[in-house]
Write a protein that holds these residues in place. Structure first.
Motif, PDB file in Angstrom:
ATOM      1  N   THR A   1     -16.610  -8.213  42.946  1.00 58.25           N
ATOM      2  CA  THR A   1     -17.684  -8.883  43.681  1.00 58.25           C
ATOM      3  C   THR A   1     -18.906  -9.049  42.786  1.00 58.25           C
ATOM      4  OG1 THR A   1     -16.940  -7.849  45.749  1.00 58.25           O
ATOM      5  CG2 THR A   1     -19.140  -8.827  45.744  1.00 58.25           C
TER       6      THR A   1
ATOM      7  N   ILE B   1     -22.999  -9.809  42.909  1.00 58.39           N
ATOM      8  CA  ILE B   1     -24.140  -9.720  43.815  1.00 58.39           C
ATOM      9  C   ILE B   1     -25.270 -10.521  43.186  1.00 58.39           C
ATOM     10  CG2 ILE B   1     -25.736  -8.165  44.969  1.00 58.39           C
ATOM     11  CD1 ILE B   1     -23.483  -5.974  44.400  1.00 58.39           C
TER      12      ILE B   1
ATOM     13  N   GLN C   1     -23.383 -12.366  48.179  1.00 58.05           N
ATOM     14  CA  GLN C   1     -22.275 -11.766  47.461  1.00 58.05           C
ATOM     15  C   GLN C   1     -21.154 -12.790  47.320  1.00 58.05           C
ATOM     16  OE1 GLN C   1     -20.980  -7.919  48.771  1.00 58.05           O
ATOM     17  NE2 GLN C   1     -23.059  -7.156  49.120  1.00 58.05           N
TER      18      GLN C   1
ATOM     19  N   PRO D   1     -17.100 -13.032  46.244  1.00 63.08           N
ATOM     20  CA  PRO D   1     -15.850 -12.369  45.862  1.00 63.08           C
ATOM     21  C   PRO D   1     -15.162 -13.127  44.722  1.00 63.08           C
ATOM     22  CG  PRO D   1     -15.547 -13.610  47.889  1.00 63.08           C
ATOM     23  CD  PRO D   1     -17.003 -13.716  47.536  1.00 63.08           C
TER      24      PRO D   1
ATOM     25  N   THR E   1     -29.012 -12.521  43.202  1.00 67.68           N
ATOM     26  CA  THR E   1     -30.364 -12.661  43.731  1.00 67.68           C
ATOM     27  C   THR E   1     -30.931 -13.985  43.226  1.00 67.68           C
ATOM     28  OG1 THR E   1     -30.680 -10.258  43.692  1.00 67.68           O
ATOM     29  CG2 THR E   1     -32.654 -11.632  43.888  1.00 67.68           C
TER      30      THR E   1
ATOM     31  N   ILE F   1     -30.423 -12.398  49.067  1.00 65.51           N
ATOM     32  CA  ILE F   1     -29.296 -11.955  48.233  1.00 65.51           C
ATOM     33  C   ILE F   1     -27.972 -12.376  48.872  1.00 65.51           C
ATOM     34  CG2 ILE F   1     -28.090  -9.893  47.370  1.00 65.51           C
ATOM     35  CD1 ILE F   1     -30.812  -8.522  47.200  1.00 65.51           C
TER      36      ILE F   1
ATOM     37  N   ASP G   1     -22.771  -6.568  39.567  1.00 68.24           N
ATOM     38  CA  ASP G   1     -21.461  -6.555  40.212  1.00 68.24           C
ATOM     39  C   ASP G   1     -21.223  -5.244  40.935  1.00 68.24           C
ATOM     40  OD1 ASP G   1     -20.542  -4.655  38.306  1.00 68.24           O
ATOM     41  OD2 ASP G   1     -19.995  -6.257  36.915  1.00 68.24           O
ATOM     42  N   ASN G   2     -20.044  -5.141  41.558  1.00 71.29           N
ATOM     43  CA  ASN G   2     -19.737  -4.001  42.418  1.00 71.29           C
ATOM     44  C   ASN G   2     -19.552  -2.692  41.665  1.00 71.29           C
ATOM     45  OD1 ASN G   2     -17.168  -5.573  41.725  1.00 71.29           O
ATOM     46  ND2 ASN G   2     -16.314  -3.619  42.389  1.00 71.29           N
TER      47      ASN G   2
END
Length: 329
Positions: A298, A300, A325, A327, A302, A323, A262-263
């Motif tokens: 967010t 992320i 993302q 929200p 893969t 990849i 995550d972010n």
């Protein structure tokens, strides 16, 4: 292999095989994979060999005398200190509903409903010890009159005459913001080798109000020229966040695997996916994880497509996808 063929298998004649960490995690994460929209709701087993490879951790545990006076969920936390169990402990409702059958009593202890997922803990008092480690119930679980499938079960021998456990079920893809009616009717407790350990006729009914949760539609495509997939919905509650997807995967031989961070730098481990056939011949499914911090905005992802042998689930090839993302708000 049909369900009837599986039941007829002589387990003693199956040769044990080594499986990879990925295969073990997926077997442990989802013993059963369910074809969601079939009217008769039949179960598709992964495979007989895979089933015999499951590692069961429900051996007898030692707890100090003080634990006998703790809520069941707190006793489970002492064995498996996961953040999700702590959420259960923080927001769960005390039930204390008992029923007795064939000399054994089950007491529903606590329950939690986060808008889409129900979890219930219980304690079972036995009139005599059982041989073997308990693994899963054959049961009927209904929510608002509709049968739902139990996703996971944790059953632990506290001592020779006491079991503690909990089960979790996803009851809706959309967030439910009203009180639900839950009926649980366990009948047979099975061991890993499908041996019957306990039989009875217990029945429970309870009303559960949801904690605050939300659901939103997404349209986030991902994949490559060969695989076209899309995340189409996100459901976020206190207990779990689910990302729903669909795509042109072969349900028998192609699995979506996800690495997630995550972010704020957290890495999410042991994330599994559940998938089922849709009426259009595509595969629908969801990814479920626990997001604990409101600062996380967010995810992320893969993604990888793992191609496996249809009979043994042995890996044949991994195909890395770009990849993406997601929200959360």
């Amino acid at each position: 292999m049909s369900e009837k063929d599986f039941i007829r298998i002589d387990i003693d004649k199956i040769e044990p095989v080594e499986i990879s960490d990925w295969e073990m995690k997926n077997i442990e994460k989802r013993i059963l994979r369910v074809s969601k929209k079939r009217a008769n709701n039949k179960i598709k087993w992964l495979s007989a060999i895979a089933m015999t490879a499951i590692i069961v951790t429900s051996s007898t545990i030692w707890l100090p005398a003080l634990a006998d006076r703790l809520p069941i969920i707190q006793q489970l936390i002492q064995v498996n200190n996961s953040p999700q169990l702590q959420v259960f402990s923080d927001y769960g409702t005390i039930i204390n509903q008992l029923d007795e059958s064939n000399g054994s009593t089950i007491e529903l202890a606590e329950a939690f409903f986060d808008g889409s997922i129900v979890s219930i803990s219980y304690e079972m008092k036995l009139d005599k010890p059982i041989n073997g480690n308990p693994l899963f119930w054959l049961e009927q679980l209904e929510v608002n009159g509709n049968t739902v499938n139990v996703q996971s079960q944790q059953i632990i021998k506290k001592d020779d005459y006491t079991l503690i456990g909990m089960f979790t079920a996803r009851v809706s893809d959309e967030v439910i913001d009203k009180t639900i009616s839950v009926q649980w009717s366990p009948e047979v407790l099975k061991s890993m080798d499908y041996t019957t350990l306990i039989e009875g006729d217990w029945a429970y009914q309870l009303e559960l109000s949801p904690t605050k949760a939300h659901s939103k539609k997404l349209n986030i495509p991902f994949g490559n020229e060969q695989y076209q997939l899309v995340f189409n919905q996100l459901t976020k509650g206190k207990y779990a966040t689910a990302l729903y997807f669909e795509g042109n995967l072969d349900w028998n031989t192609e699995f979506l695997m996800i690495e997630i961070k995550d972010n704020v730098g957290n890495v999410y481990e042991d994330i599994g996916t559940s998938s089922f056939k849709s009426d259009s011949g595509r595969v629908n499914g969801y990814i479920e994880l626990f997001v604990s911090d409101t600062a996380i905005q967010t995810l992320i992802l893969t993604p990888t497509i793992r191609i496996v042998d249809e009979k043994t689930l042995a890996k044949k090839e991994d195909i890395q996808l770009p990849i993406i993302q997601i929200p959360l708000e």
